[in-house]
Design a protein around this motif. Sequence first.
Motif: not given
Length: 680
Positions: A515, A464, A461
């Motif tokens: 995030f 990304k 994650d």
Amino acid sequence: MKLSVERSSMENTAQRNRTYRILPLVLLLSLSLWLISPWGQSIEEGFGLDVLFWLRGPIPPPEDVAIIAITERTSEALQLPRLLTAWPRSVYADLVQTLNQSNTALMVFDIFFREPGDPESDRLFSHALHASGKGILFAYSERQIVELNGQKIQQDRILPPLELFSSSALSTAPFILPKVSSKLTRYWLRWEVSPPRLTLPGVAYRYTMLNSQPREGSETDRSSLDQLNSIQIYNFYGPPRSFPTISLEDFLSAPRQYQSLLDGAVVFIGYSASFQPDQKDGFYTPFTPDSGLDISGVELAATAYANLIEGSYIRHNILIWLVAFLLYIGLLFFVGMKLSAERGLILMTVAAGFYLAISHGLFTHFHFWLPWVTPVLIATPLIAIFCVRYRLLLVHQRAKALETVFGQYLPAREIQRLAASPDRLPAQETLFGVCMVTDATGFTSIAEKLTAGELSELLDDYYKAVISPIRRRGGMISDVAGDGIIALWPHVDQAHIWEQMKPVINELQESIDHFNRLHDSTPLPTRIGIHAGEVVLGHFGASDHFEYRAIGDIVNTTSRIENANKFLGQTLLLSGACAGPDTKDLRLIGHFLLSGKQTPLTLYTITGEGWKPQLERQFREALASFTAGNFTEAKALFAELLRETGDNACEFYRQACDTESPFITSITDAHYLISLPKET
């Protein structure tokens, strides 16, 4: 939906592959049919032969062939009527007798003696012909359209000369040239009447062979003459008057002067003048000069005869044409589809030149006509275009395949370079670019608390969140190590680096903030360092292990800049090389000597919302005091700014102003700056 799109793309690719497999066969068949078609042969004969003659140049004709020419001055010199048909035949009688005395081997008249003239002159000419036994006279060929049973039928017949002359001559024969609009390349060797008859050059050759041995190098004999095609192609020796040409009046006035030239020679007699009002048999050939002097009919007859006795008539064979053509274009397809576009085009050009050289050599030394216009000027460019398009399609397909497999590891531009050179790694390139290094804060402590699976999912994650905006903004990922990422923007505008990087930073920070909101229990605040300079980009390694990365001082320096965030309490630092002249969005942090570096570097960060111009001026004043070594004054200024703003950089400088601070480095007695180690 995605599966449907991918299936459609695969079907389109397969369809293009089938098309490119079929196209060579279609192109090969089309070009082959064009080559042997009347249009293709017409271009080869009309233009291709001209070039071959031009490349070969003039060649000497046989020495034992000469021409007695009636010119535009002959009638005046001999005091005869201007109309040649009104001349008394006694002139020709004198000519035959004089040629006979010169020991001429054969006399070939390209003049039609059809109508009777003065009886005494006609008798003298007939007697001279009979006495010499060497005269061959021209016969007229006539084509008529007759009606039979209501249908129109083409009928050809030969009209011989006057019986008085025919019976005295050695033989009579027509001399027939194909109807042409401008340029002449062929003649009839055999006239297909009933029964077929040899034309004037063939008859002259036949009688020459009866009375002499075939000359050395001649490939034509009496038996092979019957095997030749009825229509032959001229092998021209050069421009008009290439054969030894003597005007009729000059010869009759001084025959002894030409004794050595005419001894044993075959002499052709006819009209051959640069200007003759009633002469209608001038023809354009590949050697016609700029003056416009066309070759005459009598010289064409002499050329055809000379080709026969030398065996130098132009040969060609359609089957050999096809075989040579197929081999040539097969080679072009092989070269073009197997090699790179650059090498393929070079070798195709070489092959075209080599083919033309072979065609020229065969024509010059063996009198064999190999077509070159269709292979060199038509087929070569078409095949080159096809092969270049094929290579581009192949590179595109390889790039797509590589992108599918390695798209997450290599930039698209590098994948295209690898697809274009699958047999070798592309060369490393040196360029000016912008380097960015990121590092996640607190990653080690978080990693200790998570299982391997949880850590892997968290990193996926995080990557990304960091990599996606970098790639969307044109950056390429050079290296990923743990929680750190090295990105590069090659080929940037050096004068406007910050303007190009500002949108990248904004999007990257938004993505990282998003995030961290999603992973509030395991956030990864990220520090960023940015620098610009020269970098070497390419594949580095040895044996069977290579990595695609950026190498150069810019990468090390950027890593040191990112590390400086730890000391200065910042999340973003960029060098002065990236700031540019307009720094209204940036604030100065200071001048630093980074670990392992000899040259000081000026660092900036983004101006915060509360950082007003007045605060910037105060900070620069405090920084100037620090640089000058006035640490007490500088400490007071930084302490005051710290109380107003709570700024981390001010806190760092306040502590660094202590005389025992490990960060102070002296450049000179009046110039101090901060020296930062590699690690905290």
